[in-house]
Design an enzyme around this catalytic site. Structure first.
Site, short mmCIF file in Angstrom:
data_model
loop_
_atom_site.label_atom_id
_atom_site.label_comp_id
_atom_site.label_asym_id
_atom_site.label_seq_id
_atom_site.Cartn_x
_atom_site.Cartn_y
_atom_site.Cartn_z
N TYR A 1 45.07 35.44 40.81
CA TYR A 1 45.71 34.24 40.28
C TYR A 1 45.16 32.97 40.92
O TYR A 1 45.32 31.87 40.36
CB TYR A 1 47.21 34.30 40.49
CG TYR A 1 47.92 35.37 39.69
CD1 TYR A 1 47.24 36.18 38.79
CD2 TYR A 1 49.28 35.59 39.84
CE1 TYR A 1 47.89 37.16 38.07
CE2 TYR A 1 49.95 36.56 39.11
CZ TYR A 1 49.24 37.35 38.23
OH TYR A 1 49.89 38.32 37.51
N LYS B 1 44.31 49.76 44.89
CA LYS B 1 43.39 50.49 43.99
C LYS B 1 42.09 50.71 44.77
O LYS B 1 40.99 50.35 44.34
CB LYS B 1 43.15 49.67 42.71
CG LYS B 1 42.51 50.48 41.57
CD LYS B 1 43.35 51.65 41.10
CE LYS B 1 42.68 52.34 39.91
NZ LYS B 1 43.32 53.62 39.58
N ASP C 1 48.33 52.64 39.74
CA ASP C 1 48.70 53.35 38.51
C ASP C 1 49.66 54.50 38.80
O ASP C 1 50.64 54.70 38.09
CB ASP C 1 47.45 53.84 37.76
CG ASP C 1 46.41 54.46 38.67
OD1 ASP C 1 46.57 54.43 39.92
OD2 ASP C 1 45.40 54.97 38.15
N ASP D 1 53.23 41.43 40.67
CA ASP D 1 53.81 40.83 39.48
C ASP D 1 54.22 41.90 38.48
O ASP D 1 55.34 41.93 37.96
CB ASP D 1 52.79 39.87 38.87
CG ASP D 1 53.38 38.96 37.81
OD1 ASP D 1 54.58 39.09 37.50
OD2 ASP D 1 52.64 38.11 37.29
N ASP E 1 58.23 43.55 37.76
CA ASP E 1 58.83 43.48 36.42
C ASP E 1 59.19 44.87 35.91
O ASP E 1 60.19 45.05 35.21
CB ASP E 1 57.88 42.78 35.45
CG ASP E 1 57.92 41.26 35.60
OD1 ASP E 1 58.69 40.77 36.44
OD2 ASP E 1 57.15 40.57 34.89
#
Length: 361
Positions: A142, A192, A224, A248, A252
């Site tokens: 970001y 990851k 994942d 993020d 959620d």
């Protein structure tokens, strides 16, 4: 803390509606605790764009750094969707986080027992889950550079850059380990590392840092797999720590598992500054209808008392009051099942304040 200086940025959509109710709770609790509460308010997001042409102005950024805490509503809406990326309300939020240097975003996610049936998860999997996502907030994709879209139409390319320094990983790691130490002493670091070098660094740094916290059990999960496990076994998690974009997405996902994003608060903490905001968005489809659920905003005030005012007792009083209202059947439109009585924004806040009176005395 005898004084508390709070800058309020109600934002857009339902932001002002839920923030109004949160401030009622903030004032009542501060009065009980003899805290000199100093409130100021300014424009942010789309509201600032409409007046100033930009989502946040320099004066508001500077005021935010001076305050003990910033209480934020929500930003954005279809009115501003056609603007260039750098001028949209969400860019103001990124600028605010960066300017305040609030690098650690804490998002608690737990299943409220009275709302267990609202969770999309099976009861045997969901019952009693209670964990915190600690998200790195001012680095990663970001904020990384270079970032661009360039080239002629039909031949364009776009890029964002994922980068972290060892120091950035250590500072978010310490917040996560300390949070786990105050809870059930289990930390899951999400990365990851199998395909991304920066994430291999992340895992290495977290592993080394873990040696300083022998009382905290550290585990590593690929992002994942973590997303899958949050659905399959949510009760196994205590604290999760991860980089900005992964955090993020996972927070959620956690919000969905609770049954309503309208119940989830968050705190963004830095070395000197703190920013508090409910997780939900601006919900332009119900703006001005008195339907918005203010409980996330109210629970956000609880986090403000816990982290900035250093009064976990006051935070608990607010949390317990919200739980009591839910246990007695208090429901906003997003929580109610067919046939259940629905309370509006101010009505359910009234119920929380009544419960608070019994706890504050």
């Amino acid at each position: 803390m005898s004084k508390l200086d709070v800058l309020v940025l109600p934002g857009d959509g339902i932001g002002p509606e839920v923030t109004t109710q949160a401030i009622r709770v903030l004032k009542r609790v501060a009065k009980h605790a003899n805290i000199d509460l100093q409130l100021s308010e300014d424009l942010f997001g789309g509201a600032s764009i409409d007046k100033h042409g930009e989502p946040i102005v320099a004066g508001v950024l500077d005021r935010a750094r001076q305050a003990d805490a910033v209480l934020l509503g929500a930003v954005g809406g279809p009115k501003w969707d056609a603007l260039a990326t750098e001028r949209r309300p969400e860019r103001g939020l990124l600028a605010l986080r960066s300017h305040m240097e609030v690098f650690a975003n804490l998002r608690p996610a737990k299943l409220f027992e009275p709302l267990a049936e609202a969770s999309p998860l099976k009861a045997e999997r969901a019952k009693g889950f209670d964990f915190v996502v600690v998200r790195e907030l001012v680095g990663g994709l970001y904020f990384g550079k270079p970032r661009y879209i360039r080239g002629e139409r039909g031949q364009r390319s776009g890029a964002n850059t994922l980068t972290y320094t060892e120091a950035e990983i250590v500072r978010i790691g310490r917040v996560a380990f300390e949070t786990a130490r105050r809870r059930r002493k289990k930390l899951t670091s999400v990365d990851k590392a199998n395909v991304l070098e920066v994430m291999a660094l992340w895992r290495d740094v977290m592993t080394e840092l873990g040696k300083e916290y022998p009382d905290v059990k550290l585990e590593h999960l690929y992002v994942d797999n973590c997303a899958m496990q949050l659905i399959l076994r949510p009760t196994d998690f205590d604290v999760l720590v991860t980089e900005n974009m992964f955090g993020d997405i996972l927070s959620d996902l956690a919000a969905a598992a609770t049954g309503s994003i309208g119940l989830l608060p968050s705190a963004s903490i830095g070395e000197k500054c703190a920013l508090y905001e409910p997780v939900h968005g601006s919900a332009p489809d119900i703006t001005g209808q008195g339907k918005a659920n203010p409980l996330a905003a109210i629970l956000t005030v609880a986090m403000l008392f816990e982290h900035t005012a250093k009064r976990p007792d006051l935070a608990k009083a607010i949390d317990d009051s919200v739980h009591a209202v839910l246990a007695k059947g208090g429901r906003t439109a997003d929580l109610a099942r067919p046939g259940e009585k629905v309370l509006g924004t101010s009505a359910i806040a009234n119920e929380v304040l009544r419960e608070l009176e019994t706890r504050l005395g």
